[in-house]
Design an enzyme around this catalytic site. Structure first.
Site, PDB file in Angstrom:
ATOM      1  N   SER A 138      40.856  37.477  46.762  1.00  0.00           N
ATOM      2  CA  SER A 138      42.248  37.554  47.223  1.00  0.00           C
ATOM      3  C   SER A 138      42.303  37.116  48.679  1.00  0.00           C
ATOM      4  O   SER A 138      41.356  37.395  49.447  1.00  0.00           O
ATOM      5  CB  SER A 138      42.741  39.001  47.107  1.00  0.00           C
ATOM      6  N   TYR A 153      41.055  47.783  49.185  1.00  0.00           N
ATOM      7  CA  TYR A 153      41.209  46.488  48.510  1.00  0.00           C
ATOM      8  C   TYR A 153      40.726  45.354  49.399  1.00  0.00           C
ATOM      9  O   TYR A 153      39.967  44.486  48.981  1.00  0.00           O
ATOM     10  CB  TYR A 153      42.668  46.289  48.123  1.00  0.00           C
TER      11      TYR A 153
HETATM   12  N1  LIG Z   1      48.274  39.857  40.901  1.00  0.00           N
HETATM   13  C1  LIG Z   1      48.061  39.402  42.130  1.00  0.00           C
HETATM   14  O1  LIG Z   1      49.022  39.114  42.883  1.00  0.00           O
HETATM   15  C2  LIG Z   1      46.657  39.174  42.630  1.00  0.00           C
HETATM   16  C3  LIG Z   1      46.507  38.565  43.887  1.00  0.00           C
HETATM   17  C4  LIG Z   1      45.221  38.328  44.368  1.00  0.00           C
HETATM   18  C5  LIG Z   1      44.135  38.678  43.603  1.00  0.00           C
HETATM   19  N2  LIG Z   1      44.289  39.296  42.388  1.00  0.00           N
HETATM   20  C6  LIG Z   1      43.084  39.640  41.628  1.00  0.00           C
HETATM   21  O2  LIG Z   1      43.167  39.063  40.342  1.00  0.00           O
HETATM   22  C7  LIG Z   1      42.422  39.882  39.404  1.00  0.00           C
HETATM   23  C8  LIG Z   1      43.322  40.189  38.207  1.00  0.00           C
HETATM   24  O3  LIG Z   1      44.463  40.872  38.706  1.00  0.00           O
HETATM   25  P1  LIG Z   1      45.788  41.137  37.850  1.00  0.00           P
HETATM   26  O4  LIG Z   1      46.918  40.922  38.772  1.00  0.00           O
HETATM   27  O5  LIG Z   1      45.714  40.424  36.549  1.00  0.00           O
HETATM   28  O6  LIG Z   1      45.633  42.716  37.658  1.00  0.00           O
HETATM   29  P2  LIG Z   1      46.055  43.708  36.459  1.00  0.00           P
HETATM   30  O7  LIG Z   1      47.202  43.172  35.717  1.00  0.00           O
HETATM   31  O8  LIG Z   1      46.133  45.044  37.113  1.00  0.00           O
HETATM   32  O9  LIG Z   1      44.772  43.650  35.503  1.00  0.00           O
HETATM   33  C9  LIG Z   1      43.547  44.157  35.942  1.00  0.00           C
HETATM   34  C10 LIG Z   1      42.582  44.115  34.780  1.00  0.00           C
HETATM   35  O10 LIG Z   1      41.303  44.625  35.231  1.00  0.00           O
HETATM   36  C11 LIG Z   1      40.890  45.601  34.294  1.00  0.00           C
HETATM   37  N3  LIG Z   1      39.950  46.558  34.860  1.00  0.00           N
HETATM   38  C12 LIG Z   1      40.161  47.448  35.864  1.00  0.00           C
HETATM   39  N4  LIG Z   1      39.048  48.169  36.067  1.00  0.00           N
HETATM   40  C13 LIG Z   1      38.113  47.721  35.195  1.00  0.00           C
HETATM   41  C14 LIG Z   1      36.773  48.059  34.913  1.00  0.00           C
HETATM   42  N5  LIG Z   1      36.144  49.056  35.572  1.00  0.00           N
HETATM   43  N6  LIG Z   1      36.105  47.378  33.951  1.00  0.00           N
HETATM   44  C15 LIG Z   1      36.716  46.394  33.274  1.00  0.00           C
HETATM   45  N7  LIG Z   1      37.996  46.038  33.461  1.00  0.00           N
HETATM   46  C16 LIG Z   1      38.691  46.691  34.429  1.00  0.00           C
HETATM   47  C17 LIG Z   1      42.176  46.253  33.801  1.00  0.00           C
HETATM   48  O11 LIG Z   1      41.950  46.984  32.607  1.00  0.00           O
HETATM   49  P3  LIG Z   1      42.956  48.198  32.125  1.00  0.00           P
HETATM   50  O12 LIG Z   1      44.104  47.517  31.419  1.00  0.00           O
HETATM   51  O13 LIG Z   1      42.090  48.991  31.214  1.00  0.00           O
HETATM   52  O14 LIG Z   1      43.387  48.921  33.357  1.00  0.00           O
HETATM   53  C18 LIG Z   1      43.018  44.995  33.598  1.00  0.00           C
HETATM   54  O15 LIG Z   1      42.656  44.352  32.398  1.00  0.00           O
HETATM   55  C19 LIG Z   1      41.999  41.122  40.179  1.00  0.00           C
HETATM   56  O16 LIG Z   1      40.663  40.982  40.584  1.00  0.00           O
HETATM   57  C20 LIG Z   1      42.923  41.124  41.378  1.00  0.00           C
HETATM   58  O17 LIG Z   1      42.362  41.801  42.478  1.00  0.00           O
HETATM   59  C21 LIG Z   1      45.531  39.545  41.884  1.00  0.00           C
END
Ligand SMILES: NC(=O)c1ccc[n+]([C@@H]2O[C@H](COP(=O)([O-])OP(=O)(O)OC[C@H]3O[C@@H](n4cnc5c(N)ncnc54)[C@H](OP(=O)(O)O)[C@@H]3O)[C@@H](O)[C@H]2O)c1
Length: 229
Positions: A138, A153
């Site tokens: 990120s 984070y």
């Molecule tokens: N969305 C943004 O704006 C943004 C920006 C920058 C970076 N990111 C990064 O992009 C990635 C995906 O984010 P997202 O926005 O798609 O988030 P999200 O919708 O919250 O999804 C997160 C996923 O990670 C899974 N997870 C959490 N803990 C875990 C564990 N211990 N083992 C296996 N799976 C686990 C969750 O599973 P559950 O459903 O079981 O909780 C969910 O499937 C993350 O690394 C995040 O930091 C996101």
């Protein structure tokens, strides 16, 4: 056709990454920490005509990762792409009120999770001949963009970028390319409704790094372009 594993892929950017790669004909493995949510995501994609393999994996749990290792050994014997996408955002904006346990928990998932997956899946990646590791980081972890707040984070993503640099160097001789991606601010459960990007845009650079011929090694990228650490 590549064998591609995405962690935390039962929703959000991870699920969209699986959707786009499976549509291209790659053999995808959808993983997530909860078996029921993983099965539901696999079924939902199947209802769209997208076929993906699936295996529950909690990236914090050695036993769970050991189960994944057996799954890959039995079904594929190799891995071409590992997408370390699973992540949590647990803390609030006030660094002074930060709870050390929250910082520790965040680190466990966002840093030690990817490290554990790389370490355990390396024997399969070495069999690929053109392996890639993509760590979903990120801009909040970029030192050049670093602002205040959200310490768990931010620190976890800075450390994840260090993991990228370390393995990019260590694995260069094996021709395994390792990069970090900032997906931008994406409309997911984590990003929220006010985010500026749709989920397909968030997955775009990840899909490109997984599949394109000429990709870099040891870089931090957004929109397929290098950004400062
Ligand atoms: N969305 C943004 O704006 C943004 C920006 C920058 C970076 N990111 C990064 O992009 C990635 C995906 O984010 P997202 O926005 O798609 O988030 P999200 O919708 O919250 O999804 C997160 C996923 O990670 C899974 N997870 C959490 N803990 C875990 C564990 N211990 N083992 C296996 N799976 C686990 C969750 O599973 P559950 O459903 O079981 O909780 C969910 O499937 C993350 O690394 C995040 O930091 C996101």
């Amino acid at each position: 056709m590549k064998v591609i594993l995405v962690t935390g892929a039962n929703r959000g950017i991870g699920r969209e990454t699986i959707r786009q790669l499976a549509r291209q004909g790659h053999k995808t493995i959808l993983t997530g920490r909860n078996a029921e949510r993983v099965r539901q995501a696999q079924d939902d994609l199947a209802a769209e005509g997208i076929i993906t393999d699936a295996c529950p994996v909690d990236v914090r749990d050695d036993n769970s990762v050991a189960h994944l290792v057996r799954f890959i050994a039995d079904r594929y014997g190799k891995l071409d792409v590992l997408v370390n996408n699973a992540g949590v955002f647990l803390d609030g904006s006030d660094s002074a009120k930060a709870d050390i346990e929250i910082i520790r928990d965040t680190f466990d998932t966002n840093v030690l999770g990817p490290y554990r997956l790389i370490e355990k899946l390396l024997p399969f990646l070495k069999k690929s001949g053109d392996a890639r590791i993509i760590n979903i980081s990120s801009g909040m972890g970029g030192l050049s963009e670093m602002n205040g707040g959200y310490p768990g984070y931010r620190i976890s993503k800075t450390a994840l970028n260090a993991v990228t640099r370390i393995f990019a160097n260590d694995l260069a001789a094996e021709k395994i390319r390792v990069n970090s991606v900032c997906p931008g601010w994406v409309k997911t459960d984590m990003g929220g409704e006010r985010a500026t990007r749709e989920v397909d845009q968030g997955a775009e650079t990840v899909v490109w790094l997984a599949t394109a011929d000429n990709i870099p090694n040891g870089k931090f990228l957004r929109d397929k372009k290098e950004i400062p650490w």
